[in-house]
Design an enzyme around this catalytic site. Structure first.
Site, PDB file in Angstrom:
ATOM      1  N   PRO A   1     169.194 120.164  77.795  1.00  0.00           N
ATOM      2  CA  PRO A   1     170.903 120.047  76.968  1.00  0.00           C
ATOM      3  C   PRO A   1     171.702 119.156  77.852  1.00  0.00           C
ATOM      4  O   PRO A   1     172.527 118.377  77.207  1.00  0.00           O
ATOM      5  CB  PRO A   1     171.179 121.453  77.541  1.00  0.00           C
TER       6      PRO A   1
ATOM      7  N   GLY B   1     172.417 106.936  42.074  1.00  0.00           N
ATOM      8  CA  GLY B   1     173.718 107.528  41.733  1.00  0.00           C
ATOM      9  C   GLY B   1     173.815 109.150  41.944  1.00  0.00           C
ATOM     10  O   GLY B   1     173.483 109.730  43.116  1.00  0.00           O
TER      11      GLY B   1
ATOM     12  N   THR C   1     168.567 106.312  71.497  1.00  0.00           N
ATOM     13  CA  THR C   1     169.372 106.182  70.560  1.00  0.00           C
ATOM     14  C   THR C   1     169.530 104.714  70.481  1.00  0.00           C
ATOM     15  O   THR C   1     169.301 104.024  71.472  1.00  0.00           O
ATOM     16  CB  THR C   1     170.631 106.897  71.010  1.00  0.00           C
TER      17      THR C   1
ATOM     18  N   GLY D   1     169.595 113.729  78.086  1.00  0.00           N
ATOM     19  CA  GLY D   1     169.169 113.086  76.854  1.00  0.00           C
ATOM     20  C   GLY D   1     169.006 111.692  76.926  1.00  0.00           C
ATOM     21  O   GLY D   1     167.792 111.340  77.666  1.00  0.00           O
TER      22      GLY D   1
ATOM     23  N   GLU E   1     163.714 108.793  70.828  1.00  0.00           N
ATOM     24  CA  GLU E   1     162.887 107.782  71.489  1.00  0.00           C
ATOM     25  C   GLU E   1     163.928 106.728  72.047  1.00  0.00           C
ATOM     26  O   GLU E   1     163.829 105.701  71.969  1.00  0.00           O
ATOM     27  CB  GLU E   1     161.859 107.074  70.734  1.00  0.00           C
TER      28      GLU E   1
END
Length: 384
Positions: free
Chosen positions: A127, A340, A366, A130, A364
């Protein structure tokens, strides 16, 4: 490097046939049920898909970086969840073992990963850790000949179904950053290791992603990957370096599929009495998408060949992952535009890929992290 061109072309043809005749027809079913049928997973095992990058000595195919890149482009032209089912074993979940595992660890675990009898996962993210993976707080405390591991991992692909976990933990709390991190190989069923139910996600339905909870999980010192403490972060980066090349291929495949879908849709969808394919602004979106696909593929294959030659491709791997993932997102957005209103409706191929490929720009590394890494390496090279 393509080692045996004729044999490799046969492999590509086999993979292509599997993707088109067995995976693509099940895309809607898997997206709705959030589960890949076990019969199809067994077909993946039978075809050897779980072991593509694992050395032949341990039951895999030992594909080179260039060969694996071309296979990844093929397998990812179906919904991304199919490749995710076996992709950990042939990528990030086995690579740490391949590059840094002891011979005993390789003999024990790689054959099961190669056959698909065991599903692996790579438990690094937390958490609070990252993009800054060195900030991980999971701890491994020495207790006699064992370690007691406690912590929480999140966003781990295949965690709910994995049988083998590569877990990264801090073995020396006095050392901050990367130096105090060690990788451990932990089998499912080890007391103190639990995996809660999978998350509900935006896309990639059928690919279970979840948490790994460790509460004084006791493992022997022999579970240390490579047998040395403090080498975990280096191992993780080596595995991620290859996985970023793999991921670039996994971004190119969906983009190829979407260009084909755009062309078909533009030729059949009519506005103002004519197919929208006749409008130049629609043609522009198709042309830009096709150019970007070709550019990403050229960058990927060049980088893969350099890696096969033994060159340091750390920066090029970041470039591949950054460009291919951003490119794929742009192509998916154009596909929705060309479809569309239908492109916004569930169970439409453009809508599904739009959801699925959004994740590529996050894991992997950002896009922002890769930009920072590329800038730093570019400036460092200029100062030599």
């Amino acid at each position: 490097m393509i080692r045996h061109p004729e044999k490799f072309q046969q492999l590509l043809a086999q993979v292509r046939d599997f993707v088109r005749t067995e995976c693509i027809p099940l895309e809607t079913q898997v997206d709705q049920s959030d589960e890949i049928p076990e019969a199809l997973v067994q077909r993946m095992r039978d075809l050897g898909l779980f072991g593509h990058s694992i050395p032949e000595a341990y039951g895999g195919a030992g594909l080179t970086s260039e060969e694996l890149s071309m296979v990844n482009i093929e397998v990812s032209q179906a919904a991304t969840t199919f490749r995710a089912r076996f992709g950990g074993n042939t990528g990030i979940a086995s690579e740490s073992l391949v590059v840094d595992g002891t011979e005993e660890q390789k003999r024990r675990y790689l054959p099961g990963l190669a056959s698909g009898a065991v599903t692996g996962c790579f438990a690094l993210t937390e958490p609070g850790a990252g993009s800054d993976a060195t900030a991980l707080t999971t701890e491994a405390v020495r207790d006699g000949d064992d370690y007691l591991i406690s912590g929480r991992k999140c966003f781990i692909t295949n965690a709910p179904i994995a049988g083998l976990f590569t877990v990264f933990a801090r073995t020396d709390p006095a050392i901050k950053g990367a130096a105090g991190v060690t990788a451990f190989l932990i089998e499912r069923g080890t007391p103190g290791l639990e995996t809660p139910p999978a998350y509900r996600k935006m896309g990639q339905h059928g690919s279970p992603v979840g948490e790994v909870l460790l509460d004084r999980c006791r493992v022997p010192a022999s579970a240390i990957l490579g047998g040395q403490t403090g080498q975990g972060f280096r191992t993780a980066m080596r595995a991620l370096n290859k996985q970023r090349i793999n991921l670039a291929g996994l971004c190119i495949g969906p983009a190829i599929r979407l260009v084909d879908e755009m062309v078909e849709r533009a030729g059949t969808r009519k506005q103002f009495g004519q197919p929208v394919a006749e409008f130049q602004l629609v043609q522009q979106m198709i042309a830009e998408s096709n150019v970007e696909v070709h550019a990403a593929r050229a960058l990927l294959l060049e980088t893969a060949r350099k890696r096969d030659d033994g060159q340091d491709v750390t920066m090029e791997a970041s470039m591949c992952k950054l460009f291919a993932s951003e490119m794929c997102g742009r192509v998916a957005d154009r596909a929705v535009q060309i479809f569309g209103g239908g492109g916004y409706i569930a169970d439409n191929v453009a809508e599904r890929f739009y959801r699925d490929v959004r994740l590529f720009r996050l894991y992997e590394g950002t896009s922002q992290i890769h930009l920072v890494n590329i800038a730093r390496r570019t400036m460092a090279l200029a100062q030599r």
